[in-house]
Design a protein around this motif. Sequence first.
Motif, PDB file in Angstrom:
ATOM      1  N   TRP A 180       0.793  -1.234   0.000  1.00 34.88           N
ATOM      2  CA  TRP A 180       0.000   0.000   0.000  1.00 34.88           C
ATOM      3  C   TRP A 180       0.829   1.290   0.000  1.00 34.88           C
ATOM      4  N   LEU A 181       2.116   1.215   0.341  1.00 36.35           N
ATOM      5  CA  LEU A 181       2.904   2.457   0.473  1.00 36.35           C
ATOM      6  C   LEU A 181       3.271   2.997  -0.915  1.00 36.35           C
ATOM      7  N   PRO A 182       2.832   4.224  -1.265  1.00 34.27           N
ATOM      8  CA  PRO A 182       3.176   4.775  -2.577  1.00 34.27           C
ATOM      9  C   PRO A 182       4.698   4.906  -2.749  1.00 34.27           C
ATOM     10  N   GLU A 183       5.130   4.699  -3.969  1.00 30.52           N
ATOM     11  CA  GLU A 183       6.560   4.727  -4.318  1.00 30.52           C
ATOM     12  C   GLU A 183       7.257   6.013  -3.831  1.00 30.52           C
ATOM     13  N   ALA A 184       6.527   7.147  -3.897  1.00 37.58           N
ATOM     14  CA  ALA A 184       7.117   8.439  -3.515  1.00 37.58           C
ATOM     15  C   ALA A 184       7.592   8.460  -2.066  1.00 37.58           C
ATOM     16  N   TYR A 185       7.017   7.585  -1.229  1.00 41.12           N
ATOM     17  CA  TYR A 185       7.373   7.571   0.202  1.00 41.12           C
ATOM     18  C   TYR A 185       8.177   6.329   0.558  1.00 41.12           C
ATOM     19  N   ALA A 186       8.732   5.674  -0.473  1.00 44.29           N
ATOM     20  CA  ALA A 186       9.501   4.441  -0.275  1.00 44.29           C
ATOM     21  C   ALA A 186      10.883   4.547  -0.915  1.00 44.29           C
ATOM     22  N   LYS A 187      11.241   5.792  -1.323  1.00 43.25           N
ATOM     23  CA  LYS A 187      12.486   5.973  -2.077  1.00 43.25           C
ATOM     24  C   LYS A 187      13.689   6.111  -1.156  1.00 43.25           C
ATOM     25  N   PRO A 188      14.682   5.217  -1.277  1.00 44.20           N
ATOM     26  CA  PRO A 188      15.899   5.405  -0.493  1.00 44.20           C
ATOM     27  C   PRO A 188      16.793   6.473  -1.122  1.00 44.20           C
ATOM     28  N   HIS A 189      17.737   6.978  -0.358  1.00 43.05           N
ATOM     29  CA  HIS A 189      18.727   7.925  -0.845  1.00 43.05           C
ATOM     30  C   HIS A 189      20.093   7.258  -0.678  1.00 43.05           C
ATOM     31  N   ALA A 190      21.011   7.559  -1.591  1.00 43.84           N
ATOM     32  CA  ALA A 190      22.310   6.874  -1.564  1.00 43.84           C
ATOM     33  C   ALA A 190      23.077   7.127  -0.261  1.00 43.84           C
ATOM     34  N   ASP A 191      22.924   8.329   0.320  1.00 41.52           N
ATOM     35  CA  ASP A 191      23.776   8.690   1.462  1.00 41.52           C
ATOM     36  C   ASP A 191      23.053   8.794   2.798  1.00 41.52           C
ATOM     37  N   PHE A 192      21.756   9.055   2.787  1.00 42.33           N
ATOM     38  CA  PHE A 192      21.053   9.320   4.046  1.00 42.33           C
ATOM     39  C   PHE A 192      19.775   8.498   4.140  1.00 42.33           C
ATOM     40  N   TYR A 193      19.382   8.132   5.359  1.00 46.96           N
ATOM     41  CA  TYR A 193      18.047   7.548   5.510  1.00 46.96           C
ATOM     42  C   TYR A 193      17.026   8.679   5.384  1.00 46.96           C
ATOM     43  N   LYS A 194      15.807   8.346   4.952  1.00 52.32           N
ATOM     44  CA  LYS A 194      14.804   9.366   4.647  1.00 52.32           C
ATOM     45  C   LYS A 194      13.584   9.220   5.540  1.00 52.32           C
ATOM     46  N   GLN A 195      12.997  10.347   5.917  1.00 48.32           N
ATOM     47  CA  GLN A 195      11.773  10.346   6.722  1.00 48.32           C
ATOM     48  C   GLN A 195      10.688  11.075   5.934  1.00 48.32           C
ATOM     49  N   TYR A 196       9.671  10.327   5.509  1.00 48.56           N
ATOM     50  CA  TYR A 196       8.576  10.905   4.730  1.00 48.56           C
ATOM     51  C   TYR A 196       7.332  10.985   5.611  1.00 48.56           C
ATOM     52  N   LEU A 197       6.809  12.183   5.769  1.00 49.13           N
ATOM     53  CA  LEU A 197       5.566  12.340   6.532  1.00 49.13           C
ATOM     54  C   LEU A 197       4.406  11.738   5.744  1.00 49.13           C
ATOM     55  N   LEU A 198       3.631  10.862   6.377  1.00 43.77           N
ATOM     56  CA  LEU A 198       2.433  10.311   5.731  1.00 43.77           C
ATOM     57  C   LEU A 198       1.180  11.014   6.233  1.00 43.77           C
ATOM     58  N   TYR A 199       1.213  11.443   7.511  1.00 39.53           N
ATOM     59  CA  TYR A 199       0.048  12.132   8.077  1.00 39.53           C
ATOM     60  C   TYR A 199       0.460  12.815   9.372  1.00 39.53           C
ATOM     61  N   ALA A 200      -0.056  14.023   9.613  1.00 37.14           N
ATOM     62  CA  ALA A 200       0.107  14.679  10.910  1.00 37.14           C
ATOM     63  C   ALA A 200      -1.250  15.182  11.367  1.00 37.14           C
ATOM     64  N   ASP A 201      -1.611  14.865  12.581  1.00 40.79           N
ATOM     65  CA  ASP A 201      -2.880  15.281  13.158  1.00 40.79           C
ATOM     66  C   ASP A 201      -2.923  16.808  13.273  1.00 40.79           C
ATOM     67  N   PRO A 202      -4.029  17.455  12.847  1.00 36.45           N
ATOM     68  CA  PRO A 202      -4.097  18.918  12.929  1.00 36.45           C
ATOM     69  C   PRO A 202      -4.009  19.440  14.359  1.00 36.45           C
ATOM     70  N   LEU A 203      -4.332  18.591  15.348  1.00 29.42           N
ATOM     71  CA  LEU A 203      -4.246  19.036  16.741  1.00 29.42           C
ATOM     72  C   LEU A 203      -2.930  18.584  17.396  1.00 29.42           C
ATOM     73  N   ASP A 204      -1.970  18.132  16.569  1.00 28.57           N
ATOM     74  CA  ASP A 204      -0.626  17.770  17.031  1.00 28.57           C
ATOM     75  C   ASP A 204      -0.621  16.613  18.047  1.00 28.57           C
ATOM     76  N   ARG A 205      -1.604  15.702  17.903  1.00 30.90           N
ATOM     77  CA  ARG A 205      -1.670  14.573  18.831  1.00 30.90           C
ATOM     78  C   ARG A 205      -0.955  13.339  18.301  1.00 30.90           C
ATOM     79  N   LEU A 206      -0.646  13.312  17.001  1.00 30.76           N
ATOM     80  CA  LEU A 206       0.054  12.152  16.449  1.00 30.76           C
ATOM     81  C   LEU A 206       0.592  12.463  15.058  1.00 30.76           C
ATOM     82  N   SER A 207       1.572  11.661  14.630  1.00 27.44           N
ATOM     83  CA  SER A 207       2.060  11.728  13.253  1.00 27.44           C
ATOM     84  C   SER A 207       2.439  10.326  12.805  1.00 27.44           C
ATOM     85  N   VAL A 208       2.409  10.120  11.486  1.00 20.90           N
ATOM     86  CA  VAL A 208       2.754   8.820  10.897  1.00 20.90           C
ATOM     87  C   VAL A 208       3.829   9.087   9.843  1.00 20.90           C
TER      88      VAL A 208
END
Length: 188
Positions: A41-69
Motif C-alpha cells: 500500500w505504500l506509494p513509491e514516492a514515500y519508499a524511495k531510499p537515498h544513496a547517502d542518508f536515511y529518509k523520513q517521509y511524513l504520511l500524516y500529521a494530526d491537525p491538533l498535534d496529537r500524532l504523526s505517521v
Amino acid sequence: MTKLLDFIQGITRLVEANLPENLLVSEGSVLLKKLVEKDDWLPEAYAKPHADFYKQYLLYADPLDRLSVVSFVWGPGQKTPVHDHLTWGLVGCLRGREKQTTYTNNPGQSCMPTETSILLPGQVYAVSPELGDIHEVANDLPDQPSISIHVYGRNIGRVQRHVFDLATGAQKTFVSNYANETVPNLWF
Ligand code: FE
C-alpha cells in the motif's frame, strides 16, 4: 490508501480515548501490526531510499498535534544516530529487516546498549520516556533498503529533541524534519 486511512482513523480514536500510555501502546501496536503485515500500500514516492542518508517521509500529521505517521526508508548500511523522541512511538517494519538498539544515558557517562532486537516485516516495537526512549535504528540488510512505519504522539518532525554522542553521552538538540513536500492523498 484505504489501509492507511483505516489506520489513521483507528489510531486517532485511540488517542481521543485518553488511555493510559501502556494501553495506548498495546492497542496501537495491534493496529500498526495490521498496517505493516502486508507490503502492498505504500506509494513509491514515500519508499524511495537515498544513496547517502536515511529518509523520513511524513504520511500524516494530526491537525491538533496529537500524532504523526512517518515512513522511514534506510538504504543498505544506513542507520540513525542515537536519539530520543520525548513522546510515545511505535515502529512497525514493512519491508526488509531492521536492528533496534536501546541505550542508557546517564549524565557524564557514555551511552551503554541495553537491548537489541531485530524487526522483521509485520513486527512492531514501542518506545517512550516510560518504556525507554533512547535508541538507534539500523537497516540490518547489507544490500537492500528497509522501510518501517513510525507513529508518534506528536508531530515528530517538528519536535526539538536530542541526539547523543555514544562515547561521552553528551546530547545535542535537533529537529528531524521531513524529506517530502507533499503527503499522500487520503481523501479521493
Ligand atoms: Fe527513533
